[in-house]
Design an enzyme around this catalytic site. Structure first.
Site, PDB file in Angstrom:
ATOM      1  N   ASP A  77       0.817  -1.206   0.000  1.00  0.00           N
ATOM      2  CA  ASP A  77       0.000   0.000   0.000  1.00  0.00           C
ATOM      3  C   ASP A  77       0.855   1.261   0.000  1.00  0.00           C
ATOM      4  O   ASP A  77       0.499   2.260  -0.627  1.00  0.00           O
ATOM      5  CB  ASP A  77      -0.922   0.010   1.231  1.00  0.00           C
ATOM      6  CG  ASP A  77      -2.086  -0.965   1.085  1.00  0.00           C
ATOM      7  OD1 ASP A  77      -2.396  -1.350  -0.060  1.00  0.00           O
ATOM      8  OD2 ASP A  77      -2.681  -1.340   2.110  1.00  0.00           O
ATOM      9  N   THR A 190      -9.272   2.746   6.471  1.00  0.00           N
ATOM     10  CA  THR A 190      -8.815   1.407   6.841  1.00  0.00           C
ATOM     11  C   THR A 190      -7.342   1.413   7.228  1.00  0.00           C
ATOM     12  O   THR A 190      -6.731   0.349   7.369  1.00  0.00           O
ATOM     13  CB  THR A 190      -9.032   0.415   5.674  1.00  0.00           C
ATOM     14  OG1 THR A 190      -8.453   0.945   4.482  1.00  0.00           O
ATOM     15  CG2 THR A 190     -10.515   0.164   5.460  1.00  0.00           C
ATOM     16  N   GLN A 248       4.294   8.947   5.388  1.00  0.00           N
ATOM     17  CA  GLN A 248       5.550   8.903   4.643  1.00  0.00           C
ATOM     18  C   GLN A 248       6.374  10.181   4.733  1.00  0.00           C
ATOM     19  O   GLN A 248       7.521  10.192   4.314  1.00  0.00           O
ATOM     20  CB  GLN A 248       5.252   8.576   3.174  1.00  0.00           C
ATOM     21  CG  GLN A 248       4.649   7.188   3.003  1.00  0.00           C
ATOM     22  CD  GLN A 248       4.320   6.859   1.563  1.00  0.00           C
ATOM     23  OE1 GLN A 248       4.137   7.740   0.742  1.00  0.00           O
ATOM     24  NE2 GLN A 248       4.229   5.585   1.254  1.00  0.00           N
TER      25      GLN A 248
END
Length: 289
Positions: A77, A190, A248
């Site tokens: 992901d 999620t 990130q």
């Protein structure tokens, strides 16, 4: 049957050399398969070093959007998130092959990828649009750190409570002491938002969820607002606060900083297999039984 897509790009986990080495045989197998079908194949420059096949074009991630009409991402992901952000201006659709952990955004598995890719190339697929968030920090009257996120924008402290003030469309919502706050798209519900007790939102919804992280006052609960809302978070006390996007990037915040979060102008497009079902994916990934 003629392929729906004529130019296909391949991107591996391009920032991780060890991961690219591990997926080298699968990358090579995929490139060989696409070339054998007479497709124009473009491989991201870092990934190309681990593809044992000639006849493809190399390009930077930034160039791929203008060279391909489908991008196949092999990774997890995190790779899908970074590639999606990088290509958001182009509108080129993405399909993911899972080489990560859960893989909420990567539908295909390597052992079946060639058959499933063939089905997609023949036009048997679903196409879905996912909204993005745009965030900017204002400090002492100057705007810094404009970022775009597919999953979430997170304001948090690693060790101490921070105090935040939240406004939506210019209306005061709350002032809270907590470990932080998650602003999430339906895609991101999620991810970190789920772990923090936030709702799962179907990706077809156009909404932003505001999820507190371990609030000191237990009555503070997640709230979901329309996607066209403008959310402003004021950092009242900072401690060691920082802002991140999609887990990130990190940026230190200071008291008095204003963080503005709104829907981004761009969106990204995801390609799913024809038989894809969002609820099947949730059930399998979250072990609902």
């Amino acid at each position: 049957m003629q392929s729906t897509f004529r130019s296909v790009a391949i991107v591996g986990k391009y920032m991780d050399t060890a991961a690219l080495q591990q997926m080298q045989s699968d990358l090579t197998r995929l490139a060989h398969h696409l070339l054998a079908k007479g497709l124009h194949v473009c491989v991201e420059a870092n990934t190309a070093a681990y593809v044992e096949q000639e006849g493809f074009e190399q390009a930077s991630l930034e160039q791929i959007g203008s060279k391909a009409d489908l991008v196949i991402v092999m990774g997890g992901d995190g790779t899908m998130l970074s590639v999606g952000r990088a290509l958001r201006e182009t509108g080129v659709p993405l399909i993911g092959i899972n080489r990560g952990r859960l893989g909420f955004l990567t539908d295909l598995q390597t052992d079946q990828m060639l058959d499933e890719i063939d089905e997609i190339l023949q036009g048997h697929f679903q196409l879905e649009s996912r909204m993005l968030l745009h965030s900017v920090v204002t400090r002492a009257g100057s705007q810094v750190l404009p970022v775009v996120a597919l999953n979430d924008v997170v304001i948090k402290s690693a060790f101490r409570l921070i105090e935040l003030e939240v406004h939506v469309d210019g209306q005061f919502v709350s002032r809270q002491r907590s470990d932080g706050l998650i602003l999430t798209t339906p895609t991101g519900t999620t991810a970190y938002g789920l772990s923090a007790g936030g709702p799962i939102m179907h990706p077809d919804l156009e909404a932003i969820s505001i999820v507190p992280i371990s609030p000191h006052t237990l009555s503070y609960r997640p709230i979901t607002v329309p996607a066209d809302s403008v959310i402003e978070v004021i950092v009242v006390s900072a401690a060691d606060a920082q802002m991140s996007y999609d887990g990130q990037g990190q940026f230190p915040l200071a008291a008095g900083d204003h963080v503005r979060i709104a829907r981004a102008e761009q969106s990204i497009r995801l390609v799913h297999p024809q038989d894809y079902c969002y609820f099947d994916m949730l059930r399998n990934k979250l072990n609902w039984g």
